[in-house]
Design an enzyme around this catalytic site. Structure first.
Site, PDB file in Angstrom:
ATOM      1  N   ARG A 192       0.851  -1.180  -0.028  1.00 35.46           N
ATOM      2  CA  ARG A 192       0.187   0.027   0.013  1.00 35.46           C
ATOM      3  C   ARG A 192       0.881   1.218   0.069  1.00 35.46           C
ATOM      4  O   ARG A 192       1.835   1.425   0.883  1.00 35.46           O
ATOM      5  CB  ARG A 192      -0.895  -0.004   1.336  1.00 35.46           C
ATOM      6  CG  ARG A 192      -1.851  -0.789   1.327  1.00 35.46           C
ATOM      7  CD  ARG A 192      -3.015  -0.558   2.394  1.00 35.46           C
ATOM      8  NE  ARG A 192      -2.482  -0.122   3.568  1.00 35.46           N
ATOM      9  CZ  ARG A 192      -3.263   0.216   4.652  1.00 35.46           C
ATOM     10  NH1 ARG A 192      -4.443   0.302   4.589  1.00 35.46           N
ATOM     11  NH2 ARG A 192      -2.827   0.940   5.854  1.00 35.46           N
ATOM     12  N   THR A 241      -1.279   7.427  -0.528  1.00 37.28           N
ATOM     13  CA  THR A 241      -2.624   7.447  -1.157  1.00 37.28           C
ATOM     14  C   THR A 241      -3.460   6.046  -0.801  1.00 37.28           C
ATOM     15  O   THR A 241      -4.668   6.007  -0.919  1.00 37.28           O
ATOM     16  CB  THR A 241      -2.337   6.962  -2.935  1.00 37.28           C
ATOM     17  OG1 THR A 241      -1.763   5.768  -3.047  1.00 37.28           O
ATOM     18  CG2 THR A 241      -1.493   8.065  -3.303  1.00 37.28           C
ATOM     19  N   ASP A 289       0.590  -3.534  12.215  1.00 36.94           N
ATOM     20  CA  ASP A 289       1.338  -3.571  10.870  1.00 36.94           C
ATOM     21  C   ASP A 289       1.692  -5.084  10.880  1.00 36.94           C
ATOM     22  O   ASP A 289       2.920  -5.459  11.373  1.00 36.94           O
ATOM     23  CB  ASP A 289       2.234  -2.839  10.511  1.00 36.94           C
ATOM     24  CG  ASP A 289       2.634  -2.906   9.031  1.00 36.94           C
ATOM     25  OD1 ASP A 289       3.127  -3.948   8.586  1.00 36.94           O
ATOM     26  OD2 ASP A 289       3.015  -2.001   8.410  1.00 36.94           O
TER      27      ASP A 289
END
Ligand code: PRP
Ligand code: URA
Length: 209
Positions: free
Chosen positions: A103, A107, A199
């Protein structure tokens, strides 16, 4: 939610608690994720096609079974790799493809950097593996790539999902059944799942330690 199967077995709930815990270090995180993946595989494959066979016990012949569905596992790199070991443990004949997506941190859009799939995707049940379904951008993009390569029967398997990701995947690919161990509350402004587990890639590979 439509198309979403919640895997909420007590053993999975216990393991997810360990995985969510910020004090769980990488080596434990990896081992527990692998174990959870095997438990998830049990649920995701509960309707596999089988055919009868004959097996000889030490005493007599009886009915046995073989699985007729061909399975292709497709982890989304990196974090999806953390689920592969647990799946192949119970699906030793599964073939494995790889799809590399990350990713973009600004954005939040997925960028693909690696694609490698076994042949005959169109004949297989394709299980896309990624611990995290957040905005759904990576999952949606992975499924689109797989369909463009011929895959027809696709399931998406995540450990934790956000409602936003479930909605996007359902809207874009209504034919794809989703499996998750928890439908979490929401995404934060950076696209992280709340409460989530942080994460996943960093926690599996120790890149933030
Ligand atoms: C994470 C995760 C998913 C993706 C989910 O990967 O493993 O692939 O984010 O987010 P999305 O639903 O908003 O697309 P990341 O991009 O952090 O890459 P990594 O696995 O290499 O760490
Ligand atoms: N990717 C992760 O690894 N964690 C999140 O919470 C969202 C995306």
């Amino acid at each position: 939610m439509k198309n979403l199967v919640l895997i909420d077995h007590p053993l999975v709930k216990r393991d997810l608690t360990i995985l969510r815990d910020k004090n769980t270090r990488s080596h434990t995180f990896r081992a527990v994720l692998r174990r959870t993946a095997s438990l998830m595989a049990y649920e995701v494959t509960s309707d596999l096609a089988i055919k009868k066979s004959v097996v000889r016990t030490p005493l007599e012949r009886t009915t046995g079974y073989t699985i007729t569905d061909q399975i292709i596992l497709v982890p989304i790199l990196r974090a999806g790799l953390g689920l592969v070991g647990g799946f192949v443990e119970v699906l030793p004949d599964a073939r494995v493809g790889h799809i590399g997506l990350y990713r973009d941190e600004v954005t939040l859009q997925p960028v693909d950097y690696y694609l490698k799939f076994p042949s005959k995707l169109n004949h297989a049940l394709v299980l896309v593996l990624d611990p995290m379904l957040a905005t759904g951008g990576s999952a949606t993009s992975a499924v689109s790539v797989l369909k463009s390569k011929g895959a027809r029967k696709i399931r998406f398997v995540s450990l934790v999902a956000a409602p936003e990701g479930v909605r996007l995947l359902l809207k874009t690919h209504p034919d794809v059944k989703m499996y998750t161990c928890s439908l979490d509350r929401e995404l934060n402004a950076k696209g992280y799942i709340l409460p989530g587990l942080g994460d996943a890639g960093d926690r599996i590979f120790g890149t933030a330690e």
